[in-house]
Design an enzyme around this catalytic site. Sequence first.
Site, short mmCIF file in Angstrom:
data_model
loop_
_atom_site.label_atom_id
_atom_site.label_comp_id
_atom_site.label_asym_id
_atom_site.label_seq_id
_atom_site.Cartn_x
_atom_site.Cartn_y
_atom_site.Cartn_z
N GLY A 78 104.53 -16.39 61.25
CA GLY A 78 103.68 -15.46 61.91
C GLY A 78 103.71 -14.05 61.22
CG ASN B 165 98.58 -13.71 57.77
OD1 ASN B 165 98.09 -12.93 56.99
ND2 ASN B 165 98.98 -14.91 57.23
NE ARG C 186 97.43 -29.81 66.35
CZ ARG C 186 97.85 -31.07 66.06
NH1 ARG C 186 98.83 -31.28 65.24
NH2 ARG C 186 97.44 -32.00 66.87
CB ILE C 187 91.86 -30.44 62.33
CG1 ILE C 187 92.40 -30.25 60.99
CG2 ILE C 187 90.65 -30.46 62.47
CD1 ILE C 187 92.30 -31.43 60.23
CG ASN D 223 91.14 -20.22 59.51
OD1 ASN D 223 92.43 -19.94 59.88
ND2 ASN D 223 91.05 -21.25 58.64
CG HIS E 111 91.74 -21.81 53.39
ND1 HIS E 111 92.28 -22.96 53.84
CD2 HIS E 111 91.25 -22.23 52.23
CE1 HIS E 111 92.62 -23.96 53.14
NE2 HIS E 111 91.94 -23.53 52.07
CB SER F 279 88.47 -17.12 51.83
OG SER F 279 88.61 -17.64 50.49
CD GLU G 141 81.24 -27.24 55.59
OE1 GLU G 141 81.50 -27.45 54.12
OE2 GLU G 141 80.22 -26.58 56.00
CG LEU G 142 89.15 -28.06 57.69
CD1 LEU G 142 90.00 -27.61 58.85
CD2 LEU G 142 90.04 -29.40 57.18
CG ASP G 143 89.91 -24.76 55.64
OD1 ASP G 143 90.34 -24.27 56.72
OD2 ASP G 143 90.66 -25.60 55.20
CD GLU H 99 97.50 -15.67 53.57
OE1 GLU H 99 98.04 -15.64 54.57
OE2 GLU H 99 97.61 -16.48 52.80
C1 GRF Z 1 99.36 -18.54 55.36
O1 GRF Z 1 99.46 -18.87 54.13
C2 GRF Z 1 97.89 -18.81 55.75
O2 GRF Z 1 96.82 -18.61 54.80
C3 GRF Z 1 98.04 -20.27 56.10
O3 GRF Z 1 99.28 -20.48 56.66
C4 GRF Z 1 100.28 -19.32 56.21
C5 GRF Z 1 100.51 -18.51 57.49
O4 GRF Z 1 101.72 -17.86 57.33
N1 GRF Z 1 97.14 -20.83 56.70
P1 GRF Z 1 102.27 -16.68 58.56
O5 GRF Z 1 102.52 -17.75 59.50
O6 GRF Z 1 100.97 -15.89 58.90
O7 GRF Z 1 103.47 -16.16 57.61
#
Ligand code: GRF
Length: 221
Positions: free
Chosen positions: A19, A21, A98-99, A114, A116, A143, A150-152, A181
């Site tokens: 977590g 982000n 999760r997809i 999202n 990525h 990104s 469509e996935l990502d 990020e």
């Molecule tokens: C990040 O690298 C994100 O791009 C990817 O999973 C990671 C998540 O990191 N999809 P966090 O849980 O936010 O630390």
Amino acid sequence: MKADQTPLPKILVLASGSGTNLQALIDASRGRDFPGQIIAVGCNQPGAFALERAAQANIETFVVNHKNFESRDEFDASLMAEILRYNPDLIVLAGFMRILTTDFVRAFRGKMLNIHPSLLPKYTGLNTHRRALEAGDTVHGVSIHFVTEELDGGPAIIQAKIPINAGDDAATLANKVLSKEHQIYPLAARWFAEGRLSLVASKAVLDEQELPQHGVIFNEH
Ligand code: GRF
């Protein structure tokens, strides 16, 4: 709420892991002028540190453990029911591993973002850092995009780039990408909460301008 009592747009974050982000979003949302409020954090992993971060910030949490469901459809239906209780304006997938089913994605079309860790459309899916190294890329990055079926593959909103240097491995790239990020996710959430960012006819639109395929290129200076 602001001084004039206008309710701020409600942001719900979904996470699966550490977590970081989410933490960047929490920190940004504490700023006086942030135009949205994080009203809940949902997680599919009961022990995820993201839940701890939310609790520390006095944000409501919920867990929908995918292991308790026989199918992806049932899991997504339960997750959707939890989300709808909060009636969010924006759903932020922050390391949510999760997809999602088509029904789920359609239900929140235009209001789900999202992140990525690649310069989409390159390297959808997993192991993006290793794949960028194996391809001999000299530039890598991250990104943020609208989530579509469509996935990502949904339209990009913003990308941040990092150089790949001779000594880099997947771990060093992951660290460098992660720090980007944390800069760009709060920015994209801000644009959305300000009403400047939307999904119009499958295109990302910022300030009434259709964004190019790569979205805005982040430049911190
Ligand atoms: C990040 O690298 C994100 O791009 C990817 O999973 C990671 C998540 O990191 N999809 P966090 O849980 O936010 O630390």
